[in-house]
Design a protein around this motif. Sequence first.
Motif, PDB file in Angstrom:
ATOM      1  N   HIS A 183     -38.188 -39.167 -12.563  1.00  0.00           N
ATOM      2  CA  HIS A 183     -38.168 -39.887 -13.828  1.00  0.00           C
ATOM      3  C   HIS A 183     -38.425 -41.365 -13.574  1.00  0.00           C
ATOM      4  CE1 HIS A 183     -34.082 -39.782 -12.160  1.00  0.00           C
ATOM      5  NE2 HIS A 183     -33.880 -40.954 -12.725  1.00  0.00           N
ATOM      6  N   ALA A 184     -38.822 -42.059 -14.607  1.00  0.00           N
ATOM      7  CA  ALA A 184     -39.046 -43.501 -14.533  1.00  0.00           C
ATOM      8  C   ALA A 184     -38.030 -44.192 -15.429  1.00  0.00           C
ATOM      9  CB  ALA A 184     -40.464 -43.853 -14.971  1.00  0.00           C
ATOM     10  N   VAL A 185     -37.540 -45.348 -14.981  1.00  0.00           N
ATOM     11  CA  VAL A 185     -36.628 -46.150 -15.796  1.00  0.00           C
ATOM     12  C   VAL A 185     -37.226 -47.539 -15.976  1.00  0.00           C
ATOM     13  CG1 VAL A 185     -34.545 -44.887 -15.144  1.00  0.00           C
ATOM     14  CG2 VAL A 185     -35.285 -46.814 -13.746  1.00  0.00           C
ATOM     15  N   TYR A 186     -36.968 -48.137 -17.138  1.00  0.00           N
ATOM     16  CA  TYR A 186     -37.511 -49.454 -17.452  1.00  0.00           C
ATOM     17  C   TYR A 186     -36.633 -50.104 -18.502  1.00  0.00           C
ATOM     18  CZ  TYR A 186     -39.727 -46.033 -20.547  1.00  0.00           C
ATOM     19  OH  TYR A 186     -39.960 -44.953 -21.378  1.00  0.00           O
ATOM     20  N   GLY A 187     -36.836 -51.412 -18.703  1.00  0.00           N
ATOM     21  CA  GLY A 187     -35.947 -52.154 -19.575  1.00  0.00           C
ATOM     22  C   GLY A 187     -36.459 -52.395 -20.973  1.00  0.00           C
ATOM     23  N   SER A 188     -37.761 -52.186 -21.227  1.00  0.00           N
ATOM     24  CA  SER A 188     -38.349 -52.486 -22.537  1.00  0.00           C
ATOM     25  C   SER A 188     -39.075 -51.277 -23.087  1.00  0.00           C
ATOM     26  CB  SER A 188     -39.333 -53.655 -22.412  1.00  0.00           C
ATOM     27  OG  SER A 188     -40.035 -53.862 -23.620  1.00  0.00           O
ATOM     28  N   ARG A 189     -38.953 -51.076 -24.390  1.00  0.00           N
ATOM     29  CA  ARG A 189     -39.673 -49.975 -25.029  1.00  0.00           C
ATOM     30  C   ARG A 189     -41.173 -50.232 -25.092  1.00  0.00           C
ATOM     31  NH1 ARG A 189     -36.263 -46.385 -27.406  1.00  0.00           N
ATOM     32  NH2 ARG A 189     -34.112 -47.074 -27.745  1.00  0.00           N
ATOM     33  N   LEU A 224     -39.619 -55.727 -12.338  1.00  0.00           N
ATOM     34  CA  LEU A 224     -40.579 -54.621 -12.264  1.00  0.00           C
ATOM     35  C   LEU A 224     -40.898 -54.088 -13.655  1.00  0.00           C
ATOM     36  CD1 LEU A 224     -38.942 -52.597  -9.328  1.00  0.00           C
ATOM     37  CD2 LEU A 224     -40.692 -54.375  -9.159  1.00  0.00           C
ATOM     38  N   ASP A 225     -42.083 -53.510 -13.788  1.00  0.00           N
ATOM     39  CA  ASP A 225     -42.420 -52.838 -15.039  1.00  0.00           C
ATOM     40  C   ASP A 225     -41.607 -51.559 -15.197  1.00  0.00           C
ATOM     41  OD1 ASP A 225     -44.774 -54.344 -16.301  1.00  0.00           O
ATOM     42  OD2 ASP A 225     -45.408 -54.168 -14.226  1.00  0.00           O
ATOM     43  N   PHE A 226     -41.418 -50.833 -14.099  1.00  0.00           N
ATOM     44  CA  PHE A 226     -40.590 -49.629 -14.117  1.00  0.00           C
ATOM     45  C   PHE A 226     -40.220 -49.265 -12.693  1.00  0.00           C
ATOM     46  CE2 PHE A 226     -45.024 -48.148 -14.122  1.00  0.00           C
ATOM     47  CZ  PHE A 226     -45.044 -47.297 -13.029  1.00  0.00           C
ATOM     48  N   ALA A 227     -39.279 -48.338 -12.555  1.00  0.00           N
ATOM     49  CA  ALA A 227     -38.872 -47.816 -11.250  1.00  0.00           C
ATOM     50  C   ALA A 227     -38.869 -46.302 -11.323  1.00  0.00           C
ATOM     51  CB  ALA A 227     -37.485 -48.331 -10.869  1.00  0.00           C
ATOM     52  N   SER A 243     -26.285 -42.548 -15.549  1.00  0.00           N
ATOM     53  CA  SER A 243     -25.969 -43.217 -16.804  1.00  0.00           C
ATOM     54  C   SER A 243     -26.180 -44.713 -16.654  1.00  0.00           C
ATOM     55  CB  SER A 243     -24.515 -42.923 -17.178  1.00  0.00           C
ATOM     56  OG  SER A 243     -24.136 -43.654 -18.307  1.00  0.00           O
ATOM     57  N   SER A 244     -26.961 -45.319 -17.556  1.00  0.00           N
ATOM     58  CA  SER A 244     -27.211 -46.764 -17.498  1.00  0.00           C
ATOM     59  C   SER A 244     -27.738 -47.224 -18.847  1.00  0.00           C
ATOM     60  CB  SER A 244     -28.221 -47.095 -16.397  1.00  0.00           C
ATOM     61  OG  SER A 244     -29.537 -46.750 -16.794  1.00  0.00           O
ATOM     62  N   ASP A 245     -27.936 -48.541 -18.948  1.00  0.00           N
ATOM     63  CA  ASP A 245     -28.484 -49.120 -20.170  1.00  0.00           C
ATOM     64  C   ASP A 245     -30.008 -49.101 -20.166  1.00  0.00           C
ATOM     65  OD1 ASP A 245     -25.961 -49.686 -21.150  1.00  0.00           O
ATOM     66  OD2 ASP A 245     -25.887 -51.644 -20.171  1.00  0.00           O
ATOM     67  N   LEU A 246     -30.602 -48.616 -19.084  1.00  0.00           N
ATOM     68  CA  LEU A 246     -32.055 -48.596 -18.983  1.00  0.00           C
ATOM     69  C   LEU A 246     -32.639 -47.457 -19.801  1.00  0.00           C
ATOM     70  CD1 LEU A 246     -32.345 -49.180 -15.131  1.00  0.00           C
ATOM     71  CD2 LEU A 246     -32.847 -50.842 -16.924  1.00  0.00           C
ATOM     72  N   LEU A 247     -33.881 -47.634 -20.225  1.00  0.00           N
ATOM     73  CA  LEU A 247     -34.617 -46.565 -20.888  1.00  0.00           C
ATOM     74  C   LEU A 247     -35.214 -45.650 -19.827  1.00  0.00           C
ATOM     75  CD1 LEU A 247     -36.433 -48.890 -23.424  1.00  0.00           C
ATOM     76  CD2 LEU A 247     -34.487 -47.426 -23.917  1.00  0.00           C
ATOM     77  N   GLY A 248     -35.417 -44.406 -20.175  1.00  0.00           N
ATOM     78  CA  GLY A 248     -35.924 -43.462 -19.193  1.00  0.00           C
ATOM     79  C   GLY A 248     -37.010 -42.564 -19.747  1.00  0.00           C
ATOM     80  N   ALA A 249     -37.891 -42.114 -18.854  1.00  0.00           N
ATOM     81  CA  ALA A 249     -38.949 -41.176 -19.215  1.00  0.00           C
ATOM     82  C   ALA A 249     -39.036 -40.112 -18.130  1.00  0.00           C
ATOM     83  CB  ALA A 249     -40.290 -41.899 -19.364  1.00  0.00           C
ATOM     84  N   ILE A 292     -35.197 -54.402 -14.181  1.00  0.00           N
ATOM     85  CA  ILE A 292     -35.062 -55.682 -14.879  1.00  0.00           C
ATOM     86  C   ILE A 292     -34.708 -56.783 -13.879  1.00  0.00           C
ATOM     87  CG2 ILE A 292     -33.790 -56.942 -16.636  1.00  0.00           C
ATOM     88  CD1 ILE A 292     -33.371 -54.328 -18.113  1.00  0.00           C
ATOM     89  N   ALA A 293     -33.717 -56.518 -13.032  1.00  0.00           N
ATOM     90  CA  ALA A 293     -33.278 -57.519 -12.065  1.00  0.00           C
ATOM     91  C   ALA A 293     -34.378 -57.862 -11.066  1.00  0.00           C
ATOM     92  CB  ALA A 293     -32.034 -57.020 -11.327  1.00  0.00           C
ATOM     93  N   GLU A 294     -35.227 -56.883 -10.739  1.00  0.00           N
ATOM     94  CA  GLU A 294     -36.271 -57.098  -9.743  1.00  0.00           C
ATOM     95  C   GLU A 294     -37.607 -57.510 -10.357  1.00  0.00           C
ATOM     96  OE1 GLU A 294     -35.711 -57.093  -6.537  1.00  0.00           O
ATOM     97  OE2 GLU A 294     -33.610 -56.541  -6.825  1.00  0.00           O
TER      98      GLU A 294
END
Length: 301
Positions: free
Chosen positions: A275-281, A141-144, A152-158, A137-139
């Motif tokens: 795994h990938a993390v991102y801010g939006s569903r 990016l679509d995902f990391a 543990s974070s507020d980010l969504l993960g796959a 989100i800060a950078e």
Amino acid sequence: MERGALWEYQVFCAVAERQSFVLAARALGASPSAVTRAVQALERQVGAQLLLRSKSSVVLTPQGESYFEYARELLRLESQAREALRDAQQGDQGRLRFSAPDLLGVTLLPAVLRRYAAEHPGVTVDIHYTDKAIDPIAEGLDFAIRGGFPASSDLLGARLWPYERLLCASPDYVARLGLPREPEELARHRLIMHTGPRVLKDWHLRRDQRIVRMHAEPVVRVSTGSGLMALALQGVGIARLADWAAAPEIARGTLVRVCPGYTATSAQGMAPQMHAVYGSRSLPARARAMLAAIRQGAGAV
């Protein structure tokens, strides 16, 4: 801000979040009087007072607190629907931005990107290779993509794929210094390590139900996965490498497994995962297609 059908809800949430009509007006690009009228219109519509106003503060009423959660969820769903519609209209076009561990850039991803580019010619791809845990989100990016154990974070993960960490060395190193088969023998060997976050810890080596903890004292430390791999290939020492990177080199005979009956795990014996993390569903179609391509490519390793 464009004043659409949900304008009153946007204003109400902005005021509630900032506890100020003036600050909400600035954020929305509207006048304080327009913000006041929007809130009053919403209160008449729902038949309840949602905000308590004074000269020094604005606070939610009990009814307002309850309604705020529904209004915020309504705005989230509306934004998600807009993103999905825009995504459908764009199709396989636009810019895709993501980050990935350095070692993926010299192992798995080049072949994945070749296939992806052929199937999605309208997408431009911007990749930031780093072994640091970047906030997508800060950078912007679509995902990391990350390896190891999800933090543990507020980010969504796959989850992308599970893997094992292997201890490896070059055939030249083994010819010179021998092949350790048990963790206790590693104290007499040259160890090389990654300096990345959450990596400089004791090694935990598992065989069946047995976990051996050892304090690793490296002779060389390096900040990238590709640098670590290069040192191992050159016979500098024994490295802990992900199987998706080490397996092709082992198959080519350029690396051999050390302590071949063991894998490196967490202290609890858990195996790591990519795994990938991102801010939006509501990930764009081009991002979902890239993640699917990466999963498929990892299955072929």
